[in-house]
Design a protein around this motif. Sequence first.
Motif, PDB file in Angstrom:
ATOM      1  N   GLY A 130     -53.157 -34.120  50.678  1.00 13.96           N
ATOM      2  CA  GLY A 130     -53.572 -33.094  51.622  1.00 13.96           C
ATOM      3  C   GLY A 130     -55.068 -33.158  51.870  1.00 13.96           C
ATOM      4  N   THR A 131     -55.598 -32.173  52.577  1.00 19.32           N
ATOM      5  CA  THR A 131     -57.038 -32.101  52.791  1.00 19.32           C
ATOM      6  C   THR A 131     -57.737 -32.091  51.430  1.00 19.32           C
ATOM      7  OG1 THR A 131     -56.751 -30.860  54.835  1.00 19.32           O
ATOM      8  CG2 THR A 131     -58.915 -30.740  53.781  1.00 19.32           C
ATOM      9  N   THR A 132     -58.666 -33.004  51.264  1.00 16.94           N
ATOM     10  CA  THR A 132     -59.263 -33.228  49.946  1.00 16.94           C
ATOM     11  C   THR A 132     -60.065 -32.024  49.460  1.00 16.94           C
ATOM     12  OG1 THR A 132     -59.449 -35.566  50.532  1.00 16.94           O
ATOM     13  CG2 THR A 132     -60.664 -34.825  48.587  1.00 16.94           C
ATOM     14  N   PRO A 133     -59.749 -31.519  48.258  1.00 18.12           N
ATOM     15  CA  PRO A 133     -60.495 -30.371  47.711  1.00 18.12           C
ATOM     16  C   PRO A 133     -61.978 -30.691  47.521  1.00 18.12           C
ATOM     17  CG  PRO A 133     -58.460 -30.736  46.488  1.00 18.12           C
ATOM     18  CD  PRO A 133     -58.651 -31.929  47.376  1.00 18.12           C
ATOM     19  N   LYS A 134     -62.769 -29.656  47.522  1.00 14.47           N
ATOM     20  CA  LYS A 134     -64.224 -29.780  47.379  1.00 14.47           C
ATOM     21  C   LYS A 134     -64.655 -29.256  46.020  1.00 14.47           C
ATOM     22  CE  LYS A 134     -66.868 -26.523  49.211  1.00 14.47           C
ATOM     23  NZ  LYS A 134     -65.657 -25.932  49.717  1.00 14.47           N
ATOM     24  N   PHE A 135     -65.511 -30.010  45.341  1.00 20.70           N
ATOM     25  CA  PHE A 135     -66.063 -29.592  44.057  1.00 20.70           C
ATOM     26  C   PHE A 135     -67.565 -29.377  44.201  1.00 20.70           C
ATOM     27  CE2 PHE A 135     -62.144 -31.631  42.967  1.00 20.70           C
ATOM     28  CZ  PHE A 135     -61.670 -30.943  41.868  1.00 20.70           C
ATOM     29  N   THR A 136     -68.081 -28.403  43.490  1.00 25.18           N
ATOM     30  CA  THR A 136     -69.513 -28.123  43.542  1.00 25.18           C
ATOM     31  C   THR A 136     -70.123 -28.223  42.148  1.00 25.18           C
ATOM     32  OG1 THR A 136     -71.189 -26.437  44.008  1.00 25.18           O
ATOM     33  CG2 THR A 136     -69.001 -25.647  43.357  1.00 25.18           C
ATOM     34  N   SER A 137     -71.360 -28.632  42.127  1.00 25.22           N
ATOM     35  CA  SER A 137     -72.089 -28.721  40.860  1.00 25.22           C
ATOM     36  C   SER A 137     -72.562 -27.356  40.392  1.00 25.22           C
ATOM     37  CB  SER A 137     -73.311 -29.623  41.039  1.00 25.22           C
ATOM     38  OG  SER A 137     -74.223 -29.038  41.963  1.00 25.22           O
ATOM     39  N   GLY A 138     -72.457 -26.349  41.275  1.00 29.30           N
ATOM     40  CA  GLY A 138     -73.119 -25.088  40.988  1.00 29.30           C
ATOM     41  C   GLY A 138     -74.597 -25.236  41.327  1.00 29.30           C
ATOM     42  N   ILE A 139     -75.312 -24.147  41.331  1.00 29.87           N
ATOM     43  CA  ILE A 139     -76.717 -24.170  41.740  1.00 29.87           C
ATOM     44  C   ILE A 139     -77.619 -24.519  40.562  1.00 29.87           C
ATOM     45  CG2 ILE A 139     -78.624 -22.762  42.606  1.00 29.87           C
ATOM     46  CD1 ILE A 139     -76.548 -21.164  44.196  1.00 29.87           C
ATOM     47  N   VAL A 140     -78.528 -25.433  40.822  1.00 27.32           N
ATOM     48  CA  VAL A 140     -79.560 -25.794  39.842  1.00 27.32           C
ATOM     49  C   VAL A 140     -80.888 -25.288  40.386  1.00 27.32           C
ATOM     50  CG1 VAL A 140     -80.742 -27.667  38.645  1.00 27.32           C
ATOM     51  CG2 VAL A 140     -78.296 -27.858  39.161  1.00 27.32           C
ATOM     52  N   ALA A 141     -81.528 -24.392  39.676  1.00 30.52           N
ATOM     53  CA  ALA A 141     -82.802 -23.820  40.115  1.00 30.52           C
ATOM     54  C   ALA A 141     -83.956 -24.564  39.448  1.00 30.52           C
ATOM     55  CB  ALA A 141     -82.872 -22.336  39.771  1.00 30.52           C
ATOM     56  N   ALA A 142     -84.941 -24.949  40.251  1.00 28.27           N
ATOM     57  CA  ALA A 142     -86.133 -25.633  39.736  1.00 28.27           C
ATOM     58  C   ALA A 142     -87.363 -24.821  40.114  1.00 28.27           C
ATOM     59  CB  ALA A 142     -86.230 -27.039  40.306  1.00 28.27           C
ATOM     60  N   SER A 143     -88.266 -24.637  39.171  1.00 32.19           N
ATOM     61  CA  SER A 143     -89.471 -23.848  39.415  1.00 32.19           C
ATOM     62  C   SER A 143     -90.463 -24.639  40.259  1.00 32.19           C
ATOM     63  CB  SER A 143     -90.123 -23.466  38.086  1.00 32.19           C
ATOM     64  OG  SER A 143     -90.614 -24.625  37.438  1.00 32.19           O
ATOM     65  N   PHE A 144     -91.348 -23.914  40.950  1.00 34.81           N
ATOM     66  CA  PHE A 144     -92.398 -24.578  41.717  1.00 34.81           C
ATOM     67  C   PHE A 144     -93.225 -25.493  40.815  1.00 34.81           C
ATOM     68  CE2 PHE A 144     -92.747 -20.900  45.030  1.00 34.81           C
ATOM     69  CZ  PHE A 144     -91.564 -21.335  45.614  1.00 34.81           C
ATOM     70  N   GLU A 145     -93.441 -25.046  39.578  1.00 33.92           N
ATOM     71  CA  GLU A 145     -94.248 -25.850  38.655  1.00 33.92           C
ATOM     72  C   GLU A 145     -93.606 -27.208  38.396  1.00 33.92           C
ATOM     73  OE1 GLU A 145     -95.124 -21.536  37.830  1.00 33.92           O
ATOM     74  OE2 GLU A 145     -93.358 -22.760  38.248  1.00 33.92           O
ATOM     75  N   ALA A 146     -92.270 -27.196  38.186  1.00 36.13           N
ATOM     76  CA  ALA A 146     -91.576 -28.452  37.912  1.00 36.13           C
ATOM     77  C   ALA A 146     -91.627 -29.373  39.116  1.00 36.13           C
ATOM     78  CB  ALA A 146     -90.123 -28.176  37.524  1.00 36.13           C
ATOM     79  N   LEU A 147     -91.512 -28.792  40.321  1.00 30.05           N
ATOM     80  CA  LEU A 147     -91.523 -29.600  41.532  1.00 30.05           C
ATOM     81  C   LEU A 147     -92.908 -30.151  41.823  1.00 30.05           C
ATOM     82  CD1 LEU A 147     -89.258 -27.400  43.843  1.00 30.05           C
ATOM     83  CD2 LEU A 147     -88.622 -29.448  42.570  1.00 30.05           C
ATOM     84  N   GLN A 148     -93.951 -29.416  41.427  1.00 28.19           N
ATOM     85  CA  GLN A 148     -95.316 -29.860  41.706  1.00 28.19           C
ATOM     86  C   GLN A 148     -95.846 -30.816  40.652  1.00 28.19           C
ATOM     87  OE1 GLN A 148     -97.312 -26.115  41.968  1.00 28.19           O
ATOM     88  NE2 GLN A 148     -96.576 -25.671  44.045  1.00 28.19           N
ATOM     89  N   ASP A 149     -95.181 -30.894  39.516  1.00 29.60           N
ATOM     90  CA  ASP A 149     -95.636 -31.752  38.419  1.00 29.60           C
ATOM     91  C   ASP A 149     -95.165 -33.169  38.673  1.00 29.60           C
ATOM     92  OD1 ASP A 149     -96.372 -32.979  36.131  1.00 29.60           O
ATOM     93  OD2 ASP A 149     -95.186 -31.724  34.780  1.00 29.60           O
ATOM     94  N   SER A 150     -96.079 -34.036  39.027  1.00 35.14           N
ATOM     95  CA  SER A 150     -95.708 -35.410  39.382  1.00 35.14           C
ATOM     96  C   SER A 150     -95.155 -36.185  38.195  1.00 35.14           C
ATOM     97  CB  SER A 150     -96.924 -36.151  39.952  1.00 35.14           C
ATOM     98  OG  SER A 150     -97.971 -36.194  38.990  1.00 35.14           O
TER      99      SER A 150
END
Length: 344
Positions: A130-150
């Motif tokens: 049938g129409t293929t079911p969809k799976f989700t990883s759930g939400i992963v939250a990342a802080s601004f600090e983690a994103l800005q840290d090269s």
Amino acid sequence: MNELRTSSEAQAAGDRASFAAFDELIRSGRVDAGAAKYFTSSAERRRVFNISEATGAGGGYMLPTRAVAAVAKLLPAATPILSLSRVVETETGAPMIWPALEENSQGAGLVPEGQTSTNADPSISAFVFGTTPKFTSGIVAASFEALQDSAADIANELVEIFARRLGRALEAFFAMGSGVSQPQGVFVGAPVGVMLPAGNTTSVTSAGLSALYASVDANHRQSSRCAWLMSDSTWLAVQQIAAAQNWPLWFSAPTGAQPTSFLFGKPVVISSGAPPMGASAKPIVFGNFDVFAVRLVKGVVMLRMDDSRFVSKGEVGFQAFLRADSRFTAATTTGVCLLQNSVS
């Protein structure tokens, strides 16, 4: 040789550029015009923005080809049933007819001189994915600090998180899914080969294991995909029986590989989705997993969410989607059978 080296170097450079673009998308939410080629072709863009058949993923991005490959490489570690099964990749998740062929009972015959040969048609039927079911990883939250840290390798960290989460979800449904608007689980769709006698609600027996092995057609037992599948707790009970019976369970492995557990010469695979022993439970499946098909829709969709519910906390949210299904390829089969605990 120089051409091969040049090709390899070009691919490595492409991998680095692809992940660099992916990393930039994660950190800033932007995709430069020159990096867009790593994320989507026009066909893939249509799949992302017109994905209402499965999910409202407007504004999402397909993971770069190399990132998808990384997710696919990591999935089997969290989804052992995936590595055992016949895997079919499709471009879309629309309903698909799959031929079901069971001809193990058929064979060649002797034709006397002057006699007419008889037909030995295999049993051919079909079932529908049938129409293929969809799976989700759930939400992963990342802080601004983690994103800005090269120094933080956010791209690879997210890929690993997505793979582990999606893998665990897939394993649970590939094992115990009902098959109704979700994958059919191998422990749900396989026939019972052996039912243990009374007094074995939370135990297995050597005779039961031997009978389960014999319940699978001999031709299927020759398959390279023939294996035992069970939980850690059930495997512990089997090991105790094997020790009492002096059965060998460990075989040598190739250099650098981990030792593999074998029972009656067939590998033992541990599944986190396998049910535990219990009254009328079906804790062990054995057989040729080539008769169990897993359908994967190509591509992984990622959402980057920077709306107020995240920004107010100084975070950005990420979520991945993967579409997958599973089914036995025949309505009845002696290719895979279950061991069932007694009722009381």
